[in-house]
Structure formats: structure tokens, C-alpha cells
Write a protein that holds these residues in place. Sequence first.
Motif, mmCIF file in Angstrom:
data_model
loop_
_atom_site.group_PDB
_atom_site.id
_atom_site.type_symbol
_atom_site.label_atom_id
_atom_site.label_comp_id
_atom_site.label_asym_id
_atom_site.label_seq_id
_atom_site.Cartn_x
_atom_site.Cartn_y
_atom_site.Cartn_z
ATOM 1 N N ALA A 476 -8.897 16.838 4.527
ATOM 2 C CA ALA A 476 -7.959 15.957 5.221
ATOM 3 C C ALA A 476 -7.379 14.963 4.216
ATOM 4 O O ALA A 476 -8.105 14.365 3.423
ATOM 5 N N SER A 477 -6.068 14.793 4.240
ATOM 6 C CA SER A 477 -5.419 13.920 3.271
ATOM 7 C C SER A 477 -5.663 12.449 3.597
ATOM 8 O O SER A 477 -5.774 12.065 4.766
ATOM 9 N N ILE A 478 -5.762 11.630 2.571
ATOM 10 C CA ILE A 478 -5.957 10.182 2.701
ATOM 11 C C ILE A 478 -4.712 9.507 2.151
ATOM 12 O O ILE A 478 -4.264 9.807 1.044
ATOM 13 N N ASN A 479 -4.172 8.595 2.940
ATOM 14 C CA ASN A 479 -2.986 7.868 2.517
ATOM 15 C C ASN A 479 -3.409 6.775 1.543
ATOM 16 O O ASN A 479 -3.699 5.639 1.918
ATOM 17 N N ALA A 480 -3.471 7.132 0.265
ATOM 18 C CA ALA A 480 -3.935 6.183 -0.743
ATOM 19 C C ALA A 480 -2.970 5.024 -0.923
ATOM 20 O O ALA A 480 -3.388 3.898 -1.209
ATOM 21 N N ASN A 481 -1.665 5.280 -0.735
ATOM 22 C CA ASN A 481 -0.688 4.203 -0.905
ATOM 23 C C ASN A 481 -0.871 3.113 0.141
ATOM 24 O O ASN A 481 -0.752 1.920 -0.157
ATOM 25 N N ALA A 482 -1.168 3.528 1.382
ATOM 26 C CA ALA A 482 -1.381 2.528 2.437
ATOM 27 C C ALA A 482 -2.638 1.710 2.169
ATOM 28 O O ALA A 482 -2.669 0.496 2.408
ATOM 29 N N VAL A 483 -3.682 2.357 1.666
ATOM 30 C CA VAL A 483 -4.924 1.626 1.365
ATOM 31 C C VAL A 483 -4.696 0.636 0.234
ATOM 32 O O VAL A 483 -5.151 -0.521 0.292
ATOM 33 N N LYS A 484 -3.971 1.047 -0.793
ATOM 34 C CA LYS A 484 -3.703 0.137 -1.905
ATOM 35 C C LYS A 484 -2.824 -1.025 -1.464
ATOM 36 O O LYS A 484 -3.022 -2.167 -1.888
ATOM 37 N N ALA A 485 -1.810 -0.713 -0.624
ATOM 38 C CA ALA A 485 -0.933 -1.784 -0.152
ATOM 39 C C ALA A 485 -1.704 -2.800 0.679
ATOM 40 O O ALA A 485 -1.475 -4.011 0.590
ATOM 41 N N GLU A 486 -2.632 -2.310 1.514
ATOM 42 C CA GLU A 486 -3.439 -3.221 2.330
ATOM 43 C C GLU A 486 -4.402 -4.015 1.455
ATOM 44 O O GLU A 486 -4.678 -5.191 1.711
ATOM 45 N N CYS A 487 -4.902 -3.368 0.418
ATOM 46 C CA CYS A 487 -5.862 -4.049 -0.455
ATOM 47 C C CYS A 487 -5.195 -5.162 -1.255
ATOM 48 O O CYS A 487 -5.791 -6.220 -1.484
#
Length: 565
Positions: A476-487
Amino acid sequence: MYRVGDYVYFENSSSNPYLIRRIEELNKTANGNVEAKVVCLFRRRDISGNLNTLADSNCQGAGEGGANGEFEEESKQPTPSEQQKHQLKHRELFLSRQFESLPATHIRGKCNVTLLNETDVLAGYLDKEDCFFYSLVFDPVQKTLLADQGEIRVGSKYQAEIPDKLADVELDNRIQEKLETKVWDPINQLKDPQIDQFLVVARAVGTFARALDCSSSIRQPSLHMSAAAASRDITLFHAMDTLQKNDYDLAKAMSTLVPQGGPVLCRDEMEEWSASEAMLFEEALEKYGKDFNDIRQDFLPWKSLASVVQFYYMWKTTDRYIQQKRLKAAEADSKLKQVYIPTYTKPNPNQIMVPGSKPGMNGATGFQKGLSCESCHTAQSPQWYAWGPPNMQCRLCASCWIYWKKYGGLKTPTQLEGTARSGSGMSPFTRNEGRAKLLAKNRQTFILQTTKLTRVARRVCEDLLQPRRAARRPYASINANAVKAECTSIIRLPKATKTPLKTKVVPRQSLANIVKDLGTNMSCDLPAALVPTIHRRMNTHLSGSFIRTCNKVRVCLSELNNCCF
């Protein structure tokens, strides 16, 4: 038997899908072989991802994926399933104007390619073998997709509104002057000989006007050429229009032909175009055919579309057109009309052979334990074929191999389908237990090093990342960009302060002191008989190098463990 105009399969590689081409010419070479000049058609796998997205939007507008259109209500286009959508992409082609020459011996069969009509049911193409459709034109040089100009317009919005028929006693109250313009009245006071004499005068005036015009005298230097140009339809139309505007009064019409400034000169497109422009038009016509939009866009952008069309129909009345038509007919007679290519029966190099089996045969006894078809996941097939990157050890059954060669894809959507071109990746649908053993010898050592921001995001954004859930679903793909933006947001991870943090430097002890402290602490819990031995061994080797000291410390610790346990 293959003829000019047929759509055929060409094989340029034993592992890649067939090429789909349309035969334009069949030529015999000097060594006796037959070459086919063909038009290239491209699959979805041959174009970029951006153009595939554009093609998807075009299919939705045509009624495949959308549900908003008048046409869908009229034709009741059924909504295809996900698997049907996947297979329909394999049936879609993109026409081009790229030509190439291929050996006729590489032909592997016929197929049928049609322009997609709005009345066609897309799912119907899946029920027919070797059937393809196209609706867009691909330019390999510009990397663009354009709609084909041969579109058939079907639907209520393209139909004419026919008014009701008037009754026999009902009068037509419409204003005729607003509906049409009268250009000639056959019921007039002039007789036919008088009209013919006026037309002769109009031709004479046209010849005299060309003699006065400098540009016309250069193009038609002789009197015969000027008289022939003045006798064209444009002069006659002007003369008859002059009679109509002057109520068929010959005296007034004569004055209109020759006003105060000089005789009126009427020229059509044949006279307006120069010889170089005519040569460009003939070259464009040879390349594009009667596609006047492309002729104007690529060869004659300074001309209007109406001018190009008018010149074409006037050019067809010239001797130049007749000569070219005769030359093409003579060339066509000298070329081949058809060619016979026997069925290709040689075994494919991608066949998975079994020791002791005959070439081209691989029955159920040749089935390798633990491996199945990558497309349909069957475990038995009369013949197996190697497919995909060599290190993946993938294979297809006989039916899926034929589908792959003809349609350029797998029957079921898998992630590994794209890796057949890129050469890397693993299918999440594979269920072969022996795959790991086959890949063990081909694996290479690698390291994945994460950035500091990624390591911080694992802790700060644990609620978004959900590592346990991600571990259960490895594909399953993980939206890494959204996690980084939130971080990196102000709420989760504030920005660094401008003033640097004060750090306290703690001096490190030397290795000798650390070893002494280690020996002192260990002697507290050891028997008294072992303490002098350990101290003696440590002191003996303190003056040695760092590596020797560490080795002796390991020996002491091992003896310590043996004594304690």
C-alpha cells in the motif's frame, strides 16, 4: 496473402509485443526480398504518462468513464468494469504520419483497426479477436496527441431542424431577401446572343487589364496566357454579377466593367499563387493527402483555409494534375499489389524448454514446481514462456503469451506489467513460494539511508503514518509528501531558533582509564581468586595498541562469563 492497405502485426523482437502497422507499399529490393512501406501505429505503452492521462480524459469524454453527456443518454453506453477498462487500453491505438520500411518476412498476421465512432460500444472490441480502435493522432516528433479530423458527428446536436411543410393554401410569409440572395434572374429582357456578346467583352477587358498589370505580365508574359487566364470562371462570374446589379442594362454594365480608374481585374487562386507556393502545395498534398488543415498549418500558414481548398479544386483542372495522376498510375502498376508470407512456425526463443523435450513442445510435465502464470495464475499450460526481466524468473502460459504479443499487456492489471519494459520491480499478486530461492543468487547488497526529517516524522507524525498498519500492507502506498508537509508545519515541528543552542563539551577519558575502571567494577562481584589474574592481564596489555587491547578485553569478558554462569 497480404495486400496494400491491410493492418498487420510485425515482430521486431521475440520478447516484445508485435508492432501494428498499415501497409502502404510493397516493394521488391535488388536482392529479391520484399520490403513493406508502412504507417506506424502506437500503443499506450509507447507514449509518455502525461499523454496517457490526456488519452484517458479523451476516453471519458467519448463515453467510457464519464456519466455526464447527452450522447451517453442516447446511446446508453454501458459502464465497463475495471478489468474491461484495463483490457480496453490494450485495444486503443494512436495513428501517426510516421513511415518506415520493414521486411515483409516479419509479418505475423492481420488485424483490424477502425476509427472509434460515438455509436460504437467499447466493450464490443473485447469480444472480437485482433480488433483495435483509434481516435487520436500521435506526433512522435512533437510528442503530442491531437484529435483525428475524420470524426463522424452523430447525435441530436448535429441534426438539422426541418420546418413543417406548408399546406397547399397556406402562404409563405417569410422575407425571402433575408433567407437568400438572388445572383441571377433567368427571366430578363436580354436574349442569349446578347449575354454571350457581353461575356466576350468581359474576357477582352480582362485580357487588357492583365496587360496593364505589372505582376500579371510577369506571370503571363504572352498574350495567349493572358487570354486563357481571362477566360476562367472568375471573369464570367464577375460579368454575370455585373448584369444582375445593373438590372440587365448593357450600357450600365459596360460602364461598370471599365470605370474611370481603368478596367477591373478579377483573379482567382490559380493566378494569386506563385509557382513556389504551388510546389509547396503539391509536396504537402503528397505527404498529408486532402488534410487541408495540416497542409495549411505545416506548409502554407500565410494562406487561409478557404484559399487552400479553392486552389486544390482549381489545380485538379490543370494539366499538371493529369500528368501526376498518370505518373502515379504507372508507378502503381510497377509495384506489387500483394505478397504471400507463409505462417511463421519457428519456436520462440522465450520458450521454457524441458530437458529431453522437442523444440516447441513443453507439456504439463515441464511445469516447474512453485511457479505460475503472472497474468492468470494458472499452474498448468501446454507451453510456458519466459517473460519480464531475466532476474525475476517470471513466465506466462500459452494463452497469456499470445495476448501479450498481440495486445501489449496482461489480461489482469499487475504492477509487474510495467516492469516488463523498465526491467525492475516485483508483482504483489505473485503467490509462488519458490520465488525467493530463485532470486537469492541474483540479489545485491544495498543500504537504505533515511534523512533526519524522515526519522523525525516517524515519531512526530505517527498518527498519520500508522506504522503497524503500513507493515501489514507492504504494497500500500504511503503519501510521504503529506507526512513531510505535516511534520514541517508550525504545529508539529516549530522552526529552528535563530540563536544557536548552547552545548556543554564533556571531555572523554582515555582508553587506559576506561579499562581500569572496568576492571575495578568487575572485581567487586568476582571471586577473590580471579581478581589478581584479571588485573595482571589487563595491566600487561595496557601499553599495547588499541586493537590488541580490545581483543584482550574480549578474552577477559568471556572468562568472566564462564565463571559467573
